[in-house]
Design a protein around this motif. Sequence first.
Motif, mmCIF file in Angstrom:
data_model
loop_
_atom_site.group_PDB
_atom_site.id
_atom_site.type_symbol
_atom_site.label_atom_id
_atom_site.label_comp_id
_atom_site.label_asym_id
_atom_site.label_seq_id
_atom_site.Cartn_x
_atom_site.Cartn_y
_atom_site.Cartn_z
ATOM 1 N N GLU A 58 47.213 25.814 42.761
ATOM 2 C CA GLU A 58 48.302 25.291 42.165
ATOM 3 C C GLU A 58 48.941 26.213 41.308
ATOM 4 N N SER A 59 47.932 27.058 40.450
ATOM 5 C CA SER A 59 48.638 28.099 39.592
ATOM 6 C C SER A 59 47.641 29.343 39.716
ATOM 7 N N LEU A 60 48.177 30.370 39.269
ATOM 8 C CA LEU A 60 47.329 31.616 39.135
ATOM 9 C C LEU A 60 47.656 32.722 38.251
ATOM 10 N N GLN A 61 46.782 33.431 37.586
ATOM 11 C CA GLN A 61 47.052 34.181 36.303
ATOM 12 C C GLN A 61 46.340 35.625 36.629
ATOM 13 N N TYR A 62 46.946 36.480 36.475
ATOM 14 C CA TYR A 62 46.484 37.905 36.461
ATOM 15 C C TYR A 62 45.548 38.117 35.486
ATOM 16 N N TYR A 63 44.293 38.690 35.680
ATOM 17 C CA TYR A 63 43.452 38.958 34.597
ATOM 18 C C TYR A 63 43.353 40.657 34.430
ATOM 19 N N ALA A 64 42.865 41.124 35.293
ATOM 20 C CA ALA A 64 42.729 42.992 35.199
ATOM 21 C C ALA A 64 42.555 43.452 36.746
ATOM 22 N N SER A 65 42.419 44.602 36.788
ATOM 23 C CA SER A 65 41.998 45.466 37.874
ATOM 24 C C SER A 65 41.141 46.427 37.800
ATOM 25 N N GLN A 66 40.278 46.845 38.725
ATOM 26 C CA GLN A 66 39.341 47.756 38.943
ATOM 27 C C GLN A 66 39.407 48.623 40.087
ATOM 28 N N HIS A 67 39.229 49.957 39.921
ATOM 29 C CA HIS A 67 38.750 50.638 41.371
ATOM 30 C C HIS A 67 37.266 50.225 41.749
ATOM 31 N N TRP A 68 37.018 50.158 42.735
ATOM 32 C CA TRP A 68 35.677 49.652 43.420
ATOM 33 C C TRP A 68 35.404 50.719 44.402
ATOM 34 N N PRO A 69 34.553 51.656 44.400
ATOM 35 C CA PRO A 69 34.219 52.845 45.288
ATOM 36 C C PRO A 69 33.592 52.377 46.749
ATOM 37 N N PHE A 70 33.093 51.074 46.767
ATOM 38 C CA PHE A 70 32.114 50.725 47.843
ATOM 39 C C PHE A 70 32.853 49.919 48.828
ATOM 40 N N PRO A 71 32.910 49.962 50.045
ATOM 41 C CA PRO A 71 32.347 50.941 50.863
ATOM 42 C C PRO A 71 33.145 52.290 51.000
ATOM 43 N N SER A 72 34.603 52.031 50.817
ATOM 44 C CA SER A 72 35.179 53.135 50.894
ATOM 45 C C SER A 72 36.701 53.286 50.058
ATOM 46 N N GLY A 73 36.218 52.446 48.934
ATOM 47 C CA GLY A 73 37.482 52.520 48.011
ATOM 48 C C GLY A 73 38.515 51.582 47.998
ATOM 49 N N SER A 74 38.332 50.543 47.093
ATOM 50 C CA SER A 74 39.405 49.394 46.982
ATOM 51 C C SER A 74 39.732 49.194 45.678
ATOM 52 N N LEU A 75 41.046 48.603 45.501
ATOM 53 C CA LEU A 75 41.512 48.367 44.185
ATOM 54 C C LEU A 75 41.351 46.843 44.056
ATOM 55 N N MET A 76 40.461 46.419 43.024
ATOM 56 C CA MET A 76 40.128 44.993 42.867
ATOM 57 C C MET A 76 41.195 44.478 42.046
ATOM 58 N N ILE A 77 41.805 43.511 42.146
ATOM 59 C CA ILE A 77 42.962 42.683 41.559
ATOM 60 C C ILE A 77 42.348 41.365 41.026
ATOM 61 N N ALA A 78 41.991 41.151 40.011
ATOM 62 C CA ALA A 78 41.528 40.049 39.419
ATOM 63 C C ALA A 78 42.307 38.863 39.015
ATOM 64 N N CYS A 79 42.089 37.906 39.371
ATOM 65 C CA CYS A 79 43.033 36.527 39.084
ATOM 66 C C CYS A 79 41.988 35.220 38.749
ATOM 67 N N HIS A 80 42.735 34.466 37.892
ATOM 68 C CA HIS A 80 42.057 33.212 37.804
ATOM 69 C C HIS A 80 43.022 32.080 38.522
ATOM 70 N N ALA A 81 42.539 31.180 39.196
ATOM 71 C CA ALA A 81 43.447 30.227 39.920
ATOM 72 C C ALA A 81 42.835 29.010 39.581
ATOM 73 N N THR A 82 43.785 28.108 39.584
ATOM 74 C CA THR A 82 43.505 26.502 39.434
ATOM 75 C C THR A 82 43.894 25.641 40.804
ATOM 76 N N VAL A 83 43.032 24.952 41.117
ATOM 77 C CA VAL A 83 43.409 24.100 42.225
ATOM 78 C C VAL A 83 44.361 22.809 41.774
ATOM 79 N N LYS A 84 44.973 22.142 42.840
ATOM 80 C CA LYS A 84 45.329 21.064 42.504
ATOM 81 C C LYS A 84 44.643 19.905 42.114
ATOM 82 N N PRO A 85 44.905 19.068 40.983
ATOM 83 C CA PRO A 85 43.944 18.098 40.742
ATOM 84 C C PRO A 85 43.676 17.008 41.849
#
Length: 155
Positions: A58-85
């Motif tokens: 239903e809705s989402l909100q950005y939280y933070a990001s983090q470089h994750w070196p495993f297995p070959s390097g990813s940019l983790m984009i973290a969010c909170h999400a709420t589902v429909k009631p």
Amino acid sequence: MAPVAITLVSDGTRCLLARQSSFPKGMYSALAGFCDIGESVEETIRREVAEEVGLEVESLQYYASQHWPFPSGSLMIACHATVKPGQTEIQVNLRELETAAWFSHDEVATALKRKGPYTQQQNGTFPFWLPPKLAISHQLIKEWVEKQTCSSLPA
């Protein structure tokens, strides 16, 4: 570097955590998936949540990001999400996940206090635990617990 959306889904009082068969025994985490070419983070989150557990965001909100070196390097984009009631029935995609479940604030708060890794209990199960503090999924889950704690305090 591949962008990955990692999402903690909530229904307002519980959060949804999942595990892949490759995870250490007993460990659960937030949902995650790679962004497809031309896809926004928001589109990725909606698609991944629908594909992995059959829920509509239903809705989402950005939280933070983090470089994750495993297995070959990813940019983790973290969010909170709420589902429909009223739409909280999980349909686990077993090609993607081993299992997924809703967890209460108290269950998650207790798991955050545990130190891993864990050994098998006498009944053959492993205690429920969460990713280590260095992982953005841990921080995402911890923030959810703290927000739930603050919202339940008397004004």
